[in-house]
Design a protein around this motif. Structure first.
Motif, short mmCIF file in Angstrom:
data_model
loop_
_atom_site.label_atom_id
_atom_site.label_comp_id
_atom_site.label_asym_id
_atom_site.label_seq_id
_atom_site.Cartn_x
_atom_site.Cartn_y
_atom_site.Cartn_z
N GLY A 65 0.84 -1.18 0.00
CA GLY A 65 0.00 0.00 0.00
C GLY A 65 0.88 1.24 0.00
O GLY A 65 2.11 1.17 -0.06
N ALA A 66 0.26 2.40 0.08
CA ALA A 66 1.01 3.65 0.12
C ALA A 66 1.93 3.66 1.34
O ALA A 66 1.51 3.32 2.45
N ALA A 93 8.03 -1.37 -3.97
CA ALA A 93 7.81 -0.21 -3.12
C ALA A 93 6.49 0.46 -3.49
O ALA A 93 6.16 0.60 -4.66
N GLY A 94 5.72 0.85 -2.47
CA GLY A 94 4.43 1.49 -2.70
C GLY A 94 4.55 2.97 -2.96
O GLY A 94 5.64 3.57 -2.86
N ALA A 95 3.44 3.58 -3.26
CA ALA A 95 3.40 5.02 -3.54
C ALA A 95 3.90 5.80 -2.33
O ALA A 95 3.57 5.49 -1.19
N GLY A 96 4.72 6.80 -2.60
CA GLY A 96 5.19 7.68 -1.53
C GLY A 96 6.45 7.22 -0.82
O GLY A 96 7.00 7.96 0.00
N VAL A 97 6.92 6.03 -1.13
CA VAL A 97 8.16 5.55 -0.51
C VAL A 97 9.34 6.28 -1.13
O VAL A 97 9.48 6.33 -2.36
N THR A 98 10.20 6.85 -0.29
CA THR A 98 11.32 7.64 -0.80
C THR A 98 12.69 7.09 -0.41
O THR A 98 13.69 7.38 -1.07
N ARG A 99 12.76 6.28 0.66
CA ARG A 99 14.07 5.84 1.19
C ARG A 99 14.53 4.50 0.62
O ARG A 99 15.71 4.16 0.74
#
Length: 324
Positions: free
Chosen positions: A26-27, A72-78
């Motif tokens: 998920g996000a 990786a879901g939406a919004g994952v940056t690391r």
């Protein structure tokens, strides 16, 4: 993907191994291909519905693991697919795939083994948070560790030695105490054969330990607290014995001592920046050769019920992992 499932509360032999659909994030989440998952005593309690965390049935047990990011879901940056991570999720680790929030994951250097990383987050995170943050253990102080041959107990022994403390390890057999000595304990107590309070008194010249690390509870809690030094800190880590002790508050008054609660899971949730710094410190210790999680046994996914049974009946020391 294959996973261990708890369809009804009960003992480890009631668990099943099932094939489930692949996971999708998920996000703000990651799906991770699990390379190793650590077995902890709370896992034994959770499947019996005897722990404060009570996931709805059915569920996959297992709180901590390491592996490689699959998606990786939406919004994952690391994190991105292919990266090596360790994660704490409270459930879901005993499977070929697991889902974790980005905030529950830490990046792993290439030179940290998956089995070591899987055994690292809960036990070593708890022990570091307990000793360094909550207990303010300092070089030259004395630490008494109850249940010292278990996962968090042994982690406490190792971390305390890195800090520079003197460690007294208490456990229930000569074999377990020898294991503690191998990992740095300065003195040991077999509390099934020796009077805990009198032995602590003798080992400390009557002063008592500055810090008590107690993941066990039960009958040894009160004599340990009665032994504590002036301004001592009694760290309440867990109740592996199954009995929550009733400590008389007048002892805290007479000793000028503190009873300090250690709840690592909420520490991670409420204070993620501090927890990340703690992990970064321990990763550096591992890379420098100062710290090595004591992985003593490995099980396959099909052997997961046996792993939990061995944990429940205290047939294992140190940390054990499941490798799907």
């Amino acid at each position: 993907m294959r996973a261990v499932r708890c369809n009804q509360h009960g003992l480890p032999d009631s668990l099943t191994i099932e094939t489930l659909p692949d996971l999708h994030p998920g996000a703000g989440e990651l799906v991770i291909d699990v390379k190793a998952a650590s077995v902890n005593f709370p896992d034994v309690l959770i499947i019996q519905n005897k722990y404060q965390f009570k996931p709805p049935l059915p569920f996959t047990p297992g709180a901590e693991f390491s592996g490689v990011v699959r998606e990786a879901g939406a919004g994952v940056t690391r994190f991105a697919p292919g990266m090596r991570v360790a994660a704490y999720t409270a459930q879901g680790a005993f499977a070929e795939q697991a889902r974790a929030a980005e905030t529950a994951c830490i990046a792993l250097p290439d030179d940290v083994a998956f089995a070591d990383a899987a055994a690292f987050t809960l036990a070593y995170g708890t022990s570091y948070h307990a000793l360094v943050d909550r207990g303010a253990l300092e070089a030259g102080e004395t630490l008494l560790v109850l249940g010292a041959a278990g996962g968090v107990g042994l982690a406490a022994v190792q971390i305390a030695k890195i800090v520079g403390a003197r460690v007294i390890a208490a456990a229930s057999s000569a074999q377990k105490l020898a294991f503690c000595r191998e990992h740095g304990a300065d003195d040991v107590i077999d509390y099934t054969k020796e009077d805990l309070r009198e032995r602590v008194k003798a080992l400390t010249g009557g002063n008592g330990p500055d810090v008590v690390f107690d993941p066990v509870g039960g009958a040894y809690a009160e004599p340990a607290f009665r032994s504590i030094a002036w301004r001592g800190r009694y760290l309440v880590v867990g109740f592996a014995n199954g009995e929550i002790p009733k400590l008389p508050f007048n002892l805290a008054l007479l000793k000028g001592a503190s009873i300090v609660g250690v709840f690592w899971g909420d520490h991670m949730r409420r204070e993620p920046a501090l927890a990340e710094l703690e992990f970064a410190t321990m990763v550096e210790w591992i890379k420098a050769g100062k710290l090595r999680p004591a992985v003593t046994r490995r099980y396959t996914l099909d052997e997961a019920p046996q792993a939990l049974d061995d944990m429940m009946n205290r047939r294992v020391t140190g940390k054990v992992v499941i490798e799907p």
